[in-house]
Scaffold this motif. Structure first.
Motif, short mmCIF file in Angstrom:
data_model
loop_
_atom_site.label_atom_id
_atom_site.label_comp_id
_atom_site.label_asym_id
_atom_site.label_seq_id
_atom_site.Cartn_x
_atom_site.Cartn_y
_atom_site.Cartn_z
N PRO A 1 60.30 8.82 90.08
CA PRO A 1 61.73 9.16 90.24
C PRO A 1 62.20 10.25 89.29
N LEU A 2 61.64 10.33 88.09
CA LEU A 2 61.95 11.39 87.14
C LEU A 2 60.65 11.92 86.55
N PRO A 3 60.54 13.25 86.35
CA PRO A 3 59.33 13.80 85.72
C PRO A 3 59.39 13.56 84.20
N TYR A 4 58.98 12.37 83.79
CA TYR A 4 59.17 11.96 82.39
C TYR A 4 58.45 12.89 81.42
N GLY A 5 57.21 13.26 81.74
CA GLY A 5 56.49 14.15 80.83
C GLY A 5 57.16 15.49 80.67
N ALA A 6 57.63 16.07 81.79
CA ALA A 6 58.31 17.36 81.73
C ALA A 6 59.61 17.26 80.93
N LEU A 7 60.34 16.15 81.04
CA LEU A 7 61.58 15.98 80.28
C LEU A 7 61.29 15.88 78.78
N VAL A 8 60.23 15.15 78.40
CA VAL A 8 59.87 15.05 76.98
C VAL A 8 59.47 16.42 76.44
N VAL A 9 58.72 17.19 77.24
CA VAL A 9 58.32 18.52 76.80
C VAL A 9 59.52 19.44 76.68
N THR A 10 60.48 19.32 77.59
CA THR A 10 61.70 20.13 77.50
C THR A 10 62.43 19.86 76.19
N TYR A 11 62.56 18.60 75.85
CA TYR A 11 63.19 18.22 74.58
C TYR A 11 62.41 18.81 73.40
N THR A 12 61.07 18.74 73.43
CA THR A 12 60.24 19.22 72.32
C THR A 12 60.34 20.73 72.15
N VAL A 13 60.32 21.46 73.26
CA VAL A 13 60.43 22.91 73.19
C VAL A 13 61.78 23.32 72.61
N ALA A 14 62.85 22.63 73.00
CA ALA A 14 64.19 22.94 72.46
C ALA A 14 64.25 22.67 70.96
N VAL A 15 63.51 21.67 70.50
CA VAL A 15 63.56 21.33 69.07
C VAL A 15 62.69 22.26 68.24
N ARG A 16 61.50 22.62 68.72
CA ARG A 16 60.50 23.22 67.85
C ARG A 16 60.17 24.67 68.15
N SER A 17 60.54 25.20 69.29
CA SER A 17 60.15 26.56 69.65
C SER A 17 61.30 27.54 69.38
#
Length: 389
Positions: free
Chosen positions: A88-104
């Motif tokens: 129902p939700l792309p959980y891995g892609a959402l976690v990666v989106t959060y990580t890129v916003a924090v660290r990149s």
């Protein structure tokens, strides 16, 4: 589909899990949530299982290489969508989106957003998802990105506050060190001047006690007066150390006390004249104290080492600076009993440090007509009208 996680409260003294353990837990949860459709209703077969693992396992390295993990998870998520095995939700892609916003950095974030937009479009258009899915998933990605930027801003704020606290601590330590140095210099000047004068007076009194008892009595009175003045000035310094209000009867020395200093030294046998040239201007308090201590140390050295009969103190005022000169007619730098040159001795070093701390310049060496001279220049404070002009 909804997932409910129960996190136990951390007991006092219990160690917090490290970042690797947290990432392993997140990757495990995302893997379980992504594989669930394979077990329940999806029929993608082994390709769906491989794509689900590829969309979850790289999260173990999300902190070390966020952009590479984002690329792998994005490709695997698109493959899951094309295989009709998307959760129902792309959980891995959402976690990666959060990580890129924090660290990149921002430049890489823009590139990642463009890739996610293309991947999301392919994942929705090719399988024929309804139009409302665009808004649903777009809102989910926007929320993950906003949470990541908020965490990034909070981390930057905490780092700035820590840096500010560190700088304030360093400035406080430096200020305390400067204050300790100033107090040590004051105590050195007071003790060396007072003890030096008391030694000279005691030696003279011992010689005159039999032949000229009236002069010996005066010398001993001067010893007592010098000791009391030294005690008063030391009490002022110790009052500052105790963070109490100093005794107003013992104000800190300044240019107004040079006449009293010259009179006190004159009673010992050294004729001192104080001359002021030009128009006096306001001096910073620390510069005024430094000028007084400079003259006091110079006269003390003259009494102890120069064998001089007279000394001259000149205050030369200009619009921008005050020049203070103390010269005697005694022995020159190489002839003094202390055996020190013009740059040696703790007294001259202390003078130079005092003057330099006030933003001035210092010189010590032979006088213009023989003897020894010290000279210092202090910047003055301009009146408000001149500063505005």
């Amino acid at each position: 589909m909804s997932l409910i996680f129960t996190l136990p409260f951390r007991r006092t003294g219990q160690r917090r899990p490290g970042p690797h353990a947290i990432d392993a837990g997140i990757a495990t949860l995302v893997l379980v949530a992504t594989l669930w459709p394979q077990v329940t209703w999806a029929s993608a077969g082994w390709l769906g299982v491989v794509s689900a693992v590829a969309a979850s396992a790289p999260l173990l390295w999300r902190r070390r290489a966020p952009m590479s993990v984002a690329l792998l998870v994005g490709v695997a998520t698109t493959a899951l969508s094309l295989e009709q095995a998307m959760p129902p939700l792309p959980y891995g892609a959402l976690v990666v989106t959060y990580t890129v916003a924090v660290r990149s950095p921002l430049r890489r974030q823009i590139a990642a957003v463009a890739c996610w937009a293309g991947s999301l479009s392919v994942s929705l258009i090719v399988p024929g998802e309804p139009p409302e899915s665009f808004g649903y998933l777009g809102m989910a990605f926007a929320t993950a990105y906003a949470l990541g930027m908020g965490a990034r801003a909070r981390s930057a704020e905490i780092t700035a506050l820590r840096e500010r606290a560190r700088r304030l601590e360093e400035e406080s330590a430096a200020a305390a060190a400067r204050e300790r140095t100033r107090i040590v210099r004051d105590m050195h000047d007071i003790l060396t001047h007072s003890v030096g004068m008391m030694v000279v007076q005691a030696e003279a009194g011992a010689l005159m006690v039999r032949d000229r008892p009236e002069r010996a009595e005066t010398a001993f009175e001067m010893i007592g007066r010098t000791g009391r003045e030294a005690i008063g000035q030391l009490r002022h310094i110790f009052g500052v150390l105790r963070a109490t209000v100093p005794d107003p009867a013992e104000p800190p020395p300044g240019l107004g006390a040079l006449g009293h200093l010259a009179e006190r030294v004159g009673r010992v046998g050294l004729a001192v004249t104080v001359e002021s040239r030009g128009t006096p201007r306001p001096l910073p308090p620390e510069a005024e104290v430094a000028a007084y201590r400079l003259v006091q140390e110079a006269l003390t050295n003259t009494l102890r080492h120069a064998g001089a009969s007279r000394a001259e103190v000149v205050l030369d005022w200009s619009p921008d600076a005050l020049r203070v000169e103390a010269a005697d007619d005694g022995r020159g730098p190489g002839e003094r009993g202390d055996g020190r040159g013009p740059g040696g001795g703790h007294g001259l070093i202390g003078m130079r440090e005092r003057v330099t701390a006030c933003g001035g310049t210092f010189r010590a060496g032979p006088g213009r007509v023989g003897g020894f001279a010290v000279e210092a220049t202090f910047p003055v404070r301009k009146p408000s009208g001149e500063a505005a002009g």
